[in-house]
Design a protein around this motif. Structure first.
Motif, short mmCIF file in Angstrom:
data_model
loop_
_atom_site.label_atom_id
_atom_site.label_comp_id
_atom_site.label_asym_id
_atom_site.label_seq_id
_atom_site.Cartn_x
_atom_site.Cartn_y
_atom_site.Cartn_z
N ASP A 22 0.84 -1.27 0.13
CA ASP A 22 0.05 -0.02 -0.10
C ASP A 22 0.73 1.22 0.11
OD1 ASP A 22 -2.18 -1.36 0.07
OD2 ASP A 22 -2.73 -1.10 1.87
N TYR A 23 2.03 1.20 0.84
CA TYR A 23 2.71 2.26 0.92
C TYR A 23 3.64 2.78 -0.58
CZ TYR A 23 6.21 5.61 2.10
OH TYR A 23 7.22 6.62 2.29
N THR A 61 2.15 2.04 -3.23
CA THR A 61 1.30 2.67 -4.33
C THR A 61 1.11 4.17 -4.04
OG1 THR A 61 0.24 0.45 -4.10
CG2 THR A 61 -1.08 2.36 -5.15
N LEU A 62 0.91 4.29 -2.59
CA LEU A 62 0.70 5.77 -2.06
C LEU A 62 1.91 6.89 -2.47
CD1 LEU A 62 -1.07 5.62 0.97
CD2 LEU A 62 -1.72 6.69 -0.78
N LYS A 63 3.17 6.06 -2.51
CA LYS A 63 4.39 6.77 -2.70
C LYS A 63 4.66 7.14 -4.04
CE LYS A 63 9.27 6.76 -1.70
NZ LYS A 63 10.52 6.21 -0.98
N SER A 64 4.18 5.90 -4.89
CA SER A 64 4.33 6.33 -6.49
C SER A 64 3.53 7.30 -6.97
CB SER A 64 4.22 5.08 -7.17
OG SER A 64 2.76 4.34 -7.16
N GLN A 65 2.39 7.51 -6.26
CA GLN A 65 1.23 8.48 -6.63
C GLN A 65 1.59 9.98 -6.24
OE1 GLN A 65 -2.00 6.84 -5.07
NE2 GLN A 65 -2.58 5.58 -6.66
N GLY A 66 2.71 10.04 -5.31
CA GLY A 66 3.07 11.25 -4.85
C GLY A 66 3.84 12.00 -5.78
N LYS A 67 4.28 13.13 -5.12
CA LYS A 67 5.15 14.30 -5.93
C LYS A 67 6.48 14.02 -5.34
CE LYS A 67 1.55 17.48 -6.47
NZ LYS A 67 1.13 18.81 -5.78
N PRO A 68 7.60 14.33 -6.05
CA PRO A 68 9.01 14.58 -5.63
C PRO A 68 9.37 15.38 -4.67
CG PRO A 68 8.73 15.35 -8.03
CD PRO A 68 7.46 14.97 -7.40
N ARG A 128 13.48 11.34 -4.74
CA ARG A 128 12.52 10.50 -4.23
C ARG A 128 11.08 10.98 -4.16
NH1 ARG A 128 12.19 11.63 1.56
NH2 ARG A 128 13.70 13.33 2.01
N LYS A 129 10.06 10.17 -4.16
CA LYS A 129 8.59 10.60 -4.18
C LYS A 129 8.14 10.80 -2.55
CE LYS A 129 6.73 10.11 -8.67
NZ LYS A 129 5.58 9.56 -9.47
N VAL A 130 7.41 11.82 -2.39
CA VAL A 130 6.79 11.88 -1.01
C VAL A 130 5.49 11.40 -1.14
CG1 VAL A 130 6.04 13.48 0.44
CG2 VAL A 130 8.41 13.56 -0.44
N PRO A 131 4.70 10.81 -0.34
CA PRO A 131 3.47 10.09 -0.62
C PRO A 131 2.37 11.26 -1.02
CG PRO A 131 4.49 9.07 1.36
CD PRO A 131 5.49 10.06 0.92
N LYS A 132 1.45 10.88 -1.52
CA LYS A 132 0.20 11.66 -1.46
C LYS A 132 -0.44 11.83 -0.15
CE LYS A 132 -3.82 9.90 -3.30
NZ LYS A 132 -4.55 9.31 -4.10
N ALA A 191 -4.91 3.42 0.29
CA ALA A 191 -4.26 3.29 -1.19
C ALA A 191 -5.02 2.72 -2.18
CB ALA A 191 -3.03 2.09 -1.13
#
Ligand code: HEM
Lengths: 247, 270
Positions: free
Chosen positions: A12-13, A15-22, B60-64, B255
């Motif tokens: 789950d993490y 997934t959320l991370k890949s949908q986040g912003k840099p 690196r990405k920061v989560p939504k 998620a």
């Protein structure tokens, strides 16, 4: 968390991370804005509150208030809340050490998979309780009065000994008040009830010699007055005399 | 000895094609000057490979759903940096001897340009840092951020908290006025009541059985070398773990997996 829950969390993490912003520039921008606020607050506090010094440290002077920085108030107040002398060790070291160990080990005894605060009633309640307790103790510490005022009526047996005895008594009262004893002891209506025992009637409990011994060689956390006895034996004697007269 | 003849080598097989115009690439002194920054970075990177790590940390990405509560950690770090910079300034004038300490601070306050201002920033910055570290700890607590896989980061955080409080305690004595002197005596006495290590700890702090001439320099060494060094090292480790594991998403964010991707309609243009 068992293996399956761990894997679900990581999935789950991910997934959320890949949908986040840099991190750069999005989080960096927020962090920088916050850093500006912090800087502005520090500068404003420095300008408004300044950095004044008190009088120079003087091991022989007796006008002091052993007051810590405000964020240690809650530890200091713990000494007042836990009064019995047998438990002083518990208050000074025991409770803080246990709390610290509990804090260190938190992730090892709270291992459930749930993270939402409203679905972790025990953790959330305990957290709010601890914040409330620390807040309350800090408030108590901040509200404690200045420990330099003592008015106890002159005991009858001192009055009957004549005016010199009364003058000596008054002088001793002044020394004790200026020494900040009332920060930790109660004198009639004045002073704080703890960490030290009430001294309203010490004279009845202890002879002058025992009082003198305690002043020179106190048990922690009380500071020793041996410097005073060396530099100014007269004041020291007045101090002992005053305390011994409290009956 | 017979010599083996080397096979003919094609002339410079890897050389890049010639640039078509003068406007591309460095040419002439001006072009090289314009490229100087890039080539300096290239030069360092060729020898250190730092850019990979930097890219890894920065992109690196920061989560939504990451919100303002997530800035409290870096704000704590910023307050620490401010303490470090203002502390260096104060250290240039401070004299950790029982006879001169108070006067040196007085000198900073009254005679040094902006002295009282920087001294004030250092004094109140400590309060700000303590408030921020508690807020940051509260955030990670209520968000359940100490759970798997970030347990170690919590443990390091508690160590940082203890050391931050140690900084406040050891710094309080340094101005050497009445308040700081007597509060520290009581504080050290309290440490002395601890079981087993207590008496040793308070002797170590006092540098002897009594509060003496070396106590102040001992507090100074603890305050400006020992603990800040340890804090900086642990902070680095803390941040490495943050970058390695990623910051948590707020716990209430669900998620939504790749189902969404598969639902997406793909239209193909005819
Ligand atoms: C000198 C003090 C500290 C500094 C400079 C610091 C810095 C940071 C930073 C920059 C982050 C990234 C996320 C965020 O800002 O919220 C972070 C995360 C974290 N910190 Fe700290 N921290 C400090 C003290 C603490 C303390 C006292 C604790 C707890 C006891 C703690 C526990 C954590 C945890 C568990 C995370 C992971 C949070 C997440 O992934 O959401 N830290 N820290």
């Amino acid at each position: 968390m068992n293996k399956q829950q761990k894997e679900k969390y990581l999935r789950d993490y991910g997934t959320l991370k890949s949908q986040g912003k840099p991190f750069f520039p999005y989080a960096v921008a927020k962090d920088s804005a916050m850093a500006m606020v912090v800087m502005a607050v520090i500068i404003a506090m420095s300008i408004v509150l300044g950095a004044e010094l008190g009088p120079k440290a003087d091991p022989t002077s007796t006008t002091y208030t052993p007051r810590p920085e405000w964020y240690f108030f809650f530890l200091f107040e713990l000494l007042r809340v836990i009064k019995p002398p047998a438990l002083v060790q518990l208050a000074t070291i025991g409770v803080p050490t246990i709390c610290l160990i509990l804090l260190f080990l938190l992730p090892f005894y709270d291992r459930g998979p749930e993270r939402r605060p409203e679905r972790r009633p025990i953790a959330t309640t305990a957290g709010i309780f601890v914040i409330g307790a620390i807040g309350y103790l800090t408030y108590l510490g901040a509200a404690a009065g200045p420990p330099t005022q003592i008015d106890i009526p002159v005991p009858a047996n001192v009055v009957s000994q004549g005016p010199t005895a009364v003058a000596n008594y008054k002088a001793g009262e002044q020394v004790v008040a200026q020494s900040g004893c009332a920060a930790c002891h109660k004198f009639g209506e004045n002073g704080n009830s703890g960490p030290g025992p009430a001294l309203t009637k010490v004279g009845a409990r202890l002879p002058a010699q025992a009082i003198q011994r305690t002043l020179l060689n106190p048990s922690a956390p009380m500071p020793s007055f041996s410097a005073l006895s060396e530099q100014s034996p007269k004041q020291f004697a007045q101090m002992v005399g005053f305390l011994a007269a409290l009956k | 000895m017979a010599k083996i003849k080397l096979p003919p080598v094609p002339s410079n097989p890897l050389s890049s094609p010639k640039r078509p115009g003068k406007e591309y690439g460095p040419s002439g002194a001006r072009g090289h000057a314009a490229e100087a920054g890039v080539s300096a970075v290239d030069w360092i990177d060729e020898r250190t490979s730092l850019s990979g790590g930097l890219r890894w940390a920065m992109f690196r990405k920061v989560p939504k759903g990451t919100n303002w509560f997530y800035t409290l950690g870096s704000a704590t770090m910023f307050a620490f940096l401010s303490q470090a910079v203002t502390g260096v300034f104060l250290a240039m004038y401070y004299d950790p001897s029982a006879t001169r300490a108070y006067e040196s601070i007085q000198y900073i306050n009254n005679n040094v340009f902006l002295g009282e201002f920087v001294h004030g920033m250092h004094r109140w910055g400590s309060s700000v840092m303590v408030i921020l570290i508690f807020l940051h700890m509260g955030r990670t607590f209520f968000f359940g951020a100490y759970k798997y896989p970030r347990e170690l980061n919590w443990v390091i955080g508690v160590a940082l908290l203890v050391m931050t409080m140690t900084m406040s305690f050891s710094g309080y004595l340094l101005p050497f006025d009445q308040r700081s002197y007597w509060a520290t005596i009581v504080g050290v006495n309290i440490n002395g009541t601890g079981p087993l290590v207590g008496p040793y700890l308070s002797e170590f702090l006092r540098a002897g059985p009594y509060f003496g001439a070396t106590t102040l320099s001992r507090f100074y060494a603890i305050h400006m070398l020992m603990v800040p060094g340890a804090i900086a090292a642990l902070m680095g480790f803390h941040l490495y773990l943050v970058a390695k594991l990623g910051t948590t998403a707020p716990p209430w964010i669900k998620a939504k997996g790749p189902e969404k991707l598969s639902e997406e309609k793909v239209t193909v243009e005819a």
